[in-house]
Motif scaffolding. Sequence first.
Motif, PDB file in Angstrom:
ATOM      1  N   LEU A 124       0.825  -1.198   0.000  1.00 27.19           N
ATOM      2  CA  LEU A 124       0.000   0.000   0.000  1.00 27.19           C
ATOM      3  C   LEU A 124       0.866   1.256   0.000  1.00 27.19           C
ATOM      4  O   LEU A 124       1.868   1.325   0.712  1.00 27.19           O
ATOM      5  CB  LEU A 124      -0.892   0.024   1.244  1.00 27.19           C
ATOM      6  N   PRO A 125       0.488   2.257  -0.774  1.00 22.11           N
ATOM      7  CA  PRO A 125       1.194   3.549  -0.693  1.00 22.11           C
ATOM      8  C   PRO A 125       1.023   4.158   0.695  1.00 22.11           C
ATOM      9  O   PRO A 125       0.039   3.875   1.395  1.00 22.11           O
ATOM     10  CB  PRO A 125       0.480   4.394  -1.757  1.00 22.11           C
ATOM     11  N   GLU A 126       1.974   4.979   1.100  1.00 18.25           N
ATOM     12  CA  GLU A 126       1.915   5.591   2.421  1.00 18.25           C
ATOM     13  C   GLU A 126       0.633   6.393   2.608  1.00 18.25           C
ATOM     14  O   GLU A 126       0.053   6.421   3.693  1.00 18.25           O
ATOM     15  CB  GLU A 126       3.140   6.487   2.648  1.00 18.25           C
ATOM     16  N   ALA A 127       0.171   7.051   1.550  1.00 18.80           N
ATOM     17  CA  ALA A 127      -1.054   7.846   1.647  1.00 18.80           C
ATOM     18  C   ALA A 127      -2.260   6.969   1.974  1.00 18.80           C
ATOM     19  O   ALA A 127      -3.187   7.408   2.658  1.00 18.80           O
ATOM     20  CB  ALA A 127      -1.293   8.610   0.343  1.00 18.80           C
ATOM     21  N   ALA A 128      -2.267   5.725   1.484  1.00 20.97           N
ATOM     22  CA  ALA A 128      -3.375   4.817   1.748  1.00 20.97           C
ATOM     23  C   ALA A 128      -3.309   4.249   3.154  1.00 20.97           C
ATOM     24  O   ALA A 128      -4.344   3.986   3.782  1.00 20.97           O
ATOM     25  CB  ALA A 128      -3.381   3.686   0.724  1.00 20.97           C
ATOM     26  N   LYS A 129      -2.119   4.061   3.682  1.00 18.14           N
ATOM     27  CA  LYS A 129      -1.969   3.458   5.013  1.00 18.14           C
ATOM     28  C   LYS A 129      -2.598   4.312   6.104  1.00 18.14           C
ATOM     29  O   LYS A 129      -2.972   3.794   7.160  1.00 18.14           O
ATOM     30  CB  LYS A 129      -0.485   3.236   5.312  1.00 18.14           C
ATOM     31  N   ARG A 130      -2.746   5.601   5.846  1.00 23.06           N
ATOM     32  CA  ARG A 130      -3.345   6.482   6.854  1.00 23.06           C
ATOM     33  C   ARG A 130      -4.810   6.165   7.085  1.00 23.06           C
ATOM     34  O   ARG A 130      -5.391   6.600   8.077  1.00 23.06           O
ATOM     35  CB  ARG A 130      -3.189   7.945   6.424  1.00 23.06           C
ATOM     36  N   ASN A 131      -5.437   5.421   6.170  1.00 21.42           N
ATOM     37  CA  ASN A 131      -6.851   5.072   6.319  1.00 21.42           C
ATOM     38  C   ASN A 131      -7.060   3.771   7.088  1.00 21.42           C
ATOM     39  O   ASN A 131      -8.179   3.257   7.139  1.00 21.42           O
ATOM     40  CB  ASN A 131      -7.512   4.937   4.942  1.00 21.42           C
ATOM     41  N   PHE A 132      -5.998   3.234   7.687  1.00 21.17           N
ATOM     42  CA  PHE A 132      -6.090   1.975   8.418  1.00 21.17           C
ATOM     43  C   PHE A 132      -5.828   2.218   9.900  1.00 21.17           C
ATOM     44  O   PHE A 132      -4.837   2.850  10.268  1.00 21.17           O
ATOM     45  CB  PHE A 132      -5.105   0.949   7.850  1.00 21.17           C
TER      46      PHE A 132
END
Length: 273
Positions: A124-132
Amino acid sequence: MSTTNMKSALDVNGLFIPHLHLFKALRQYVSPVYFSNDEVEAAPRFAAIGSSINLHYRSRFFQVTCRHVAEDQTRDYFSIGQNYYDPALGWRFQSTKRIYGKGDTPRKVDTPGEDMLIAEFEELPEAAKRNFLKIEDNFFMDEGNQRQVRTVECFIVGFPSQSVMPEWGEVSDDKLELLSWKLAPAFKGDAFYRDRDGFDDDQLIPMELPDGFGEIDPNGLSGCPCFHVYVLNDGRFRFGLNGIVVAANRELGKIGLLPARALRLRFEDLFAK
């Protein structure tokens, strides 16, 4: 911040959030479920249905929803997608093919205990990981602490039907591009135990919404999490997962939760593979 305020603040991904702002903080980690058939046919199709919670658990990234949500789709909808916002690139879409709990062909879910689907995302891109939401083992409430702790509140978070309106543009004859994403505010419903002795069943926790669903159609709430905020003897506020909504009755304002302990057992099986 005073000692009292510190005790009532909750740690959400390393940030201390005042208890009254917990819903606003947690709704970032709850999302609609997007299914696609992007590797089955030349023309991709997408469907948004149901709710899910995104969890960062033991260094891996998962999206949890109900299996019946997936099986409501035609059998070529096999991929779950995750949308996220990249400050440099705008809205992006990432799909996964690793899905646990869905059979090779759709079939009716016979018992609530079977009604769980877990998708795992890799790279996952770092930007997507913030949604977890990063969690530990104690995030999964078990029967003992559900009965014994002092409950501050329980609430569900989800996306009812028609709250999501994706817009697509045609790139070529066989590809579609996501142009924009419009989300209605996440629905919050305060919940309470209809029958605390209902815990004897490992498959379902019966609960109610005091004000019912109002004008909200409960379609789309399948798979949404129920968060439990509680206090122990030290007076410090904590929160955990009470369960996942697998059934909702609009007329009665009742919901049925697949217990969080069942989800933890499913994760244990997954990590043992």
